[in-house]
Write a protein that holds these residues in place. Sequence first.
Motif, PDB file in Angstrom:
ATOM      1  N   MET A   1      48.993  12.659  46.063  1.00 53.64           N
ATOM      2  CA  MET A   1      47.789  11.840  45.944  1.00 53.64           C
ATOM      3  C   MET A   1      46.702  12.631  45.207  1.00 53.64           C
ATOM      4  SD  MET A   1      45.439  10.090  48.919  1.00 53.64           S
ATOM      5  CE  MET A   1      44.453  11.527  49.259  1.00 53.64           C
ATOM      6  N   ALA A   2      46.006  11.954  44.318  1.00 57.06           N
ATOM      7  CA  ALA A   2      44.901  12.600  43.613  1.00 57.06           C
ATOM      8  C   ALA A   2      43.815  12.994  44.611  1.00 57.06           C
ATOM      9  CB  ALA A   2      44.328  11.634  42.573  1.00 57.06           C
ATOM     10  N   GLU A   3      43.227  14.152  44.374  1.00 55.57           N
ATOM     11  CA  GLU A   3      42.213  14.619  45.319  1.00 55.57           C
ATOM     12  C   GLU A   3      41.292  15.653  44.688  1.00 55.57           C
ATOM     13  OE1 GLU A   3      43.846  16.854  48.558  1.00 55.57           O
ATOM     14  OE2 GLU A   3      45.463  17.680  47.329  1.00 55.57           O
ATOM     15  N   TYR A   4      40.119  15.782  45.278  1.00 57.15           N
ATOM     16  CA  TYR A   4      39.190  16.856  44.941  1.00 57.15           C
ATOM     17  C   TYR A   4      39.362  17.966  45.972  1.00 57.15           C
ATOM     18  CZ  TYR A   4      36.681  14.011  41.520  1.00 57.15           C
ATOM     19  OH  TYR A   4      36.347  13.268  40.422  1.00 57.15           O
ATOM     20  N   LEU A   5      39.619  19.169  45.493  1.00 59.91           N
ATOM     21  CA  LEU A   5      39.749  20.315  46.381  1.00 59.91           C
ATOM     22  C   LEU A   5      38.391  20.989  46.567  1.00 59.91           C
ATOM     23  CD1 LEU A   5      42.958  21.931  44.798  1.00 59.91           C
ATOM     24  CD2 LEU A   5      42.840  20.260  46.668  1.00 59.91           C
ATOM     25  N   GLU A   6      38.321  21.852  47.532  1.00 61.45           N
ATOM     26  CA  GLU A   6      37.136  22.695  47.697  1.00 61.45           C
ATOM     27  C   GLU A   6      37.536  24.146  47.468  1.00 61.45           C
ATOM     28  OE1 GLU A   6      34.771  22.343  51.151  1.00 61.45           O
ATOM     29  OE2 GLU A   6      34.010  20.353  50.638  1.00 61.45           O
ATOM     30  N   ALA A   7      36.792  24.820  46.605  1.00 58.94           N
ATOM     31  CA  ALA A   7      37.080  26.215  46.303  1.00 58.94           C
ATOM     32  C   ALA A   7      35.774  26.997  46.248  1.00 58.94           C
ATOM     33  CB  ALA A   7      37.829  26.325  44.974  1.00 58.94           C
ATOM     34  N   SER A   8      35.867  28.299  46.438  1.00 61.01           N
ATOM     35  CA  SER A   8      34.674  29.149  46.445  1.00 61.01           C
ATOM     36  C   SER A   8      34.596  29.978  45.168  1.00 61.01           C
ATOM     37  CB  SER A   8      34.697  30.091  47.657  1.00 61.01           C
ATOM     38  OG  SER A   8      34.666  29.354  48.860  1.00 61.01           O
ATOM     39  N   TRP A   9      33.392  30.082  44.647  1.00 61.17           N
ATOM     40  CA  TRP A   9      33.138  30.874  43.454  1.00 61.17           C
ATOM     41  C   TRP A   9      32.270  32.073  43.839  1.00 61.17           C
ATOM     42  CZ3 TRP A   9      35.291  30.348  38.725  1.00 61.17           C
ATOM     43  CH2 TRP A   9      34.753  31.124  37.694  1.00 61.17           C
ATOM     44  N   SER A  10      32.749  33.257  43.525  1.00 61.71           N
ATOM     45  CA  SER A  10      32.011  34.474  43.876  1.00 61.71           C
ATOM     46  C   SER A  10      30.852  34.692  42.912  1.00 61.71           C
ATOM     47  CB  SER A  10      32.942  35.688  43.832  1.00 61.71           C
ATOM     48  OG  SER A  10      34.001  35.545  44.756  1.00 61.71           O
ATOM     49  N   ALA A  11      29.764  35.183  43.438  1.00 64.85           N
ATOM     50  CA  ALA A  11      28.595  35.458  42.612  1.00 64.85           C
ATOM     51  C   ALA A  11      28.912  36.525  41.575  1.00 64.85           C
ATOM     52  CB  ALA A  11      27.425  35.904  43.482  1.00 64.85           C
ATOM     53  N   ALA A  12      28.381  36.335  40.369  1.00 64.42           N
ATOM     54  CA  ALA A  12      28.562  37.304  39.287  1.00 64.42           C
ATOM     55  C   ALA A  12      27.287  38.124  39.161  1.00 64.42           C
ATOM     56  CB  ALA A  12      28.876  36.571  37.981  1.00 64.42           C
ATOM     57  N   TRP A  13      27.313  39.334  39.677  1.00 66.31           N
ATOM     58  CA  TRP A  13      26.090  40.128  39.728  1.00 66.31           C
ATOM     59  C   TRP A  13      25.679  40.660  38.359  1.00 66.31           C
ATOM     60  CZ3 TRP A  13      23.915  38.836  43.905  1.00 66.31           C
ATOM     61  CH2 TRP A  13      24.660  38.584  45.057  1.00 66.31           C
ATOM     62  N   ASP A  14      26.576  40.590  37.384  1.00 68.83           N
ATOM     63  CA  ASP A  14      26.226  41.048  36.037  1.00 68.83           C
ATOM     64  C   ASP A  14      25.740  39.918  35.142  1.00 68.83           C
ATOM     65  OD1 ASP A  14      28.677  39.808  36.056  1.00 68.83           O
ATOM     66  OD2 ASP A  14      29.542  41.057  34.478  1.00 68.83           O
ATOM     67  N   ALA A  15      25.576  38.706  35.714  1.00 69.94           N
ATOM     68  CA  ALA A  15      25.090  37.568  34.928  1.00 69.94           C
ATOM     69  C   ALA A  15      23.636  37.794  34.524  1.00 69.94           C
ATOM     70  CB  ALA A  15      25.221  36.286  35.736  1.00 69.94           C
ATOM     71  N   PRO A  16      23.195  37.178  33.423  1.00 70.17           N
ATOM     72  CA  PRO A  16      21.865  37.465  32.882  1.00 70.17           C
ATOM     73  C   PRO A  16      20.699  36.855  33.648  1.00 70.17           C
ATOM     74  CG  PRO A  16      22.953  35.792  31.563  1.00 70.17           C
ATOM     75  CD  PRO A  16      23.968  36.280  32.542  1.00 70.17           C
ATOM     76  N   SER A  17      20.947  35.935  34.581  1.00 72.78           N
ATOM     77  CA  SER A  17      19.835  35.319  35.305  1.00 72.78           C
ATOM     78  C   SER A  17      20.258  35.006  36.731  1.00 72.78           C
ATOM     79  CB  SER A  17      19.391  34.029  34.609  1.00 72.78           C
ATOM     80  OG  SER A  17      20.390  33.034  34.714  1.00 72.78           O
ATOM     81  N   LYS A  18      19.263  34.745  37.579  1.00 71.44           N
ATOM     82  CA  LYS A  18      19.540  34.429  38.980  1.00 71.44           C
ATOM     83  C   LYS A  18      20.374  33.164  39.085  1.00 71.44           C
ATOM     84  CE  LYS A  18      17.236  33.559  43.404  1.00 71.44           C
ATOM     85  NZ  LYS A  18      15.927  33.462  44.099  1.00 71.44           N
ATOM     86  N   ARG A  19      20.077  32.165  38.245  1.00 71.35           N
ATOM     87  CA  ARG A  19      20.832  30.908  38.271  1.00 71.35           C
ATOM     88  C   ARG A  19      22.299  31.152  37.925  1.00 71.35           C
ATOM     89  NH1 ARG A  19      19.644  25.531  37.961  1.00 71.35           N
ATOM     90  NH2 ARG A  19      21.180  24.189  36.974  1.00 71.35           N
ATOM     91  N   ASN A  20      22.545  32.026  36.952  1.00 70.15           N
ATOM     92  CA  ASN A  20      23.916  32.306  36.538  1.00 70.15           C
ATOM     93  C   ASN A  20      24.656  33.198  37.529  1.00 70.15           C
ATOM     94  OD1 ASN A  20      23.764  30.798  34.159  1.00 70.15           O
ATOM     95  ND2 ASN A  20      22.900  32.510  33.017  1.00 70.15           N
ATOM     96  N   ARG A  21      23.924  33.946  38.349  1.00 61.94           N
ATOM     97  CA  ARG A  21      24.564  34.845  39.316  1.00 61.94           C
ATOM     98  C   ARG A  21      25.021  34.125  40.577  1.00 61.94           C
ATOM     99  NH1 ARG A  21      20.598  38.571  37.345  1.00 61.94           N
ATOM    100  NH2 ARG A  21      19.102  37.934  38.943  1.00 61.94           N
ATOM    101  N   ARG A  22      24.718  32.848  40.696  1.00 58.54           N
ATOM    102  CA  ARG A  22      25.014  32.124  41.931  1.00 58.54           C
ATOM    103  C   ARG A  22      26.514  32.062  42.231  1.00 58.54           C
ATOM    104  NH1 ARG A  22      23.627  26.459  42.261  1.00 58.54           N
ATOM    105  NH2 ARG A  22      23.817  26.385  39.994  1.00 58.54           N
ATOM    106  N   GLY A  23      26.841  32.053  43.498  1.00 57.40           N
ATOM    107  CA  GLY A  23      28.167  31.734  43.968  1.00 57.40           C
ATOM    108  C   GLY A  23      28.084  30.507  44.861  1.00 57.40           C
ATOM    109  N   GLY A  24      29.225  29.941  45.226  1.00 55.76           N
ATOM    110  CA  GLY A  24      29.192  28.770  46.091  1.00 55.76           C
ATOM    111  C   GLY A  24      30.467  27.964  45.996  1.00 55.76           C
ATOM    112  N   VAL A  25      30.384  26.747  46.504  1.00 54.01           N
ATOM    113  CA  VAL A  25      31.543  25.866  46.564  1.00 54.01           C
ATOM    114  C   VAL A  25      31.565  24.943  45.349  1.00 54.01           C
ATOM    115  CG1 VAL A  25      32.663  24.017  47.866  1.00 54.01           C
ATOM    116  CG2 VAL A  25      31.614  25.951  49.072  1.00 54.01           C
ATOM    117  N   TYR A  26      32.734  24.781  44.751  1.00 52.32           N
ATOM    118  CA  TYR A  26      32.924  23.816  43.659  1.00 52.32           C
ATOM    119  C   TYR A  26      34.170  22.988  43.975  1.00 52.32           C
ATOM    120  CZ  TYR A  26      36.552  26.959  41.827  1.00 52.32           C
ATOM    121  OH  TYR A  26      37.670  27.737  41.684  1.00 52.32           O
TER     122      TYR A  26
END
Length: 431
Positions: A1-26
């Motif tokens: 069955m087609a479905e949306y999964l839940e996965a976690s994205w780790s924060a990237a501390w070397d990203a150029p801005s606070k917005r880009n460094r975010r981690g969370g669920v996608y």
Amino acid sequence: MAEYLEASWSAAWDAPSKRNRRGGVYRPYVPDRLTGGSVLVSPDIAQVAAKAETLVQRLTAHSASHGVDGLARFLLRSEAIASSRIEGLQTSPQQVALAELAAHEAGVSRGFTATAALVANNVTALRRAVTELVGVEAVATADIVALHTALLPEEKHHGLREVQNWVGGGDWHPLDAEFVPPPPELVRPLMDDLVSYINTAEHAPLIQAALAHAQFETIHPFTDGNGRVGRALVHTILTRRGLTPHAVLPISLVLLTRSDAYVDGLTAYRHGRDRHSAEARQGTDAWLRVFLAATTTAVEQAKRFADELDELHVEWLERHRRFRQSQGLRSVPRADSAVARLLNLLPAAPLVTARTVQCLLSVTHPAARQALEELAGAGILHPKQVERNTRGYLAREIFELLTLTERRLASTRWDTRESPPGRIVPARPQR
């Protein structure tokens, strides 16, 4: 069955801005498999598809006096340019013709841009889609990977992706993405299922092409270039099924103009419900309506283009007749003469050299040169120096027809007199 999964994205501390460094669920989306009779098409959609296929068959049988094969090759170039424009590449049809000429004729290396060379490569890849892939007994995932390599030879990451990708949002994480395709470990089995579906005749050709395209774009199996490969698959399927043996429709131009409807249709297709549920059927139907409407418009515009080519060919014959009479020659050349055969080939090869004509017609160099000069004298071809020792001959009116067609297809009303082009297109030809 087609479905949306839940996965976690780790924060990237070397990203150029606070917005880009975010981690969370996608939420990556996993589509249903296409094989096994899981996709049901509503009766009214099947009727729309049948009508659209009838229109395609009539176009294929178009009685262009200069040959439907020439029209097919020209539409192939138009579709390749359209696919590249979707990817943001801007170049003129003349530039692409020069790049094609350079790719096949030694000594021609200037007069075109790097972008034109990329589009010319797209032409080659599309030819492969409707020739080599059509000829194989069964399409395999490896064939799709090879097509991707041919389309994007400079791409760093060939082969199926091994990382998570996404559409829209930022470059550092998928948290703000418009769409997140399946996780990389599911790409191979989903692609194997897709090619299995392509090798069946479970649905009518247009339905099959539409579903395969939507499934491919949903899997998004490559890190880049998915759009170009996905559009090439449409033509592969239609030709393998025998619907378009001699024609390639400019579907990409129509979908580009209807980009909002295109995205909405793909979004509806990704329903996240059991395939047999009412929501799933409605979503699939919504996408099929978008694709079938685009196909119908593409056929209508391609037929208009073919009719205009027919009219131009008749005008050329009269222009040629008057020129020959002015030179004291018989008004109509022999049907098997180089000049008569070249006149019929121009829609497919609107930029040629003596060497090109020599190869195309299997004639001597003097015969090729004489045919070119005769058509230039009649005002059908226009000389253009492409290298110090190489003179090209340009059928400007062919390129003008292509430009006018592109401009019409960029109008939401398919007529620039009613609505202007909604994107960057070539300028209107100057008379």
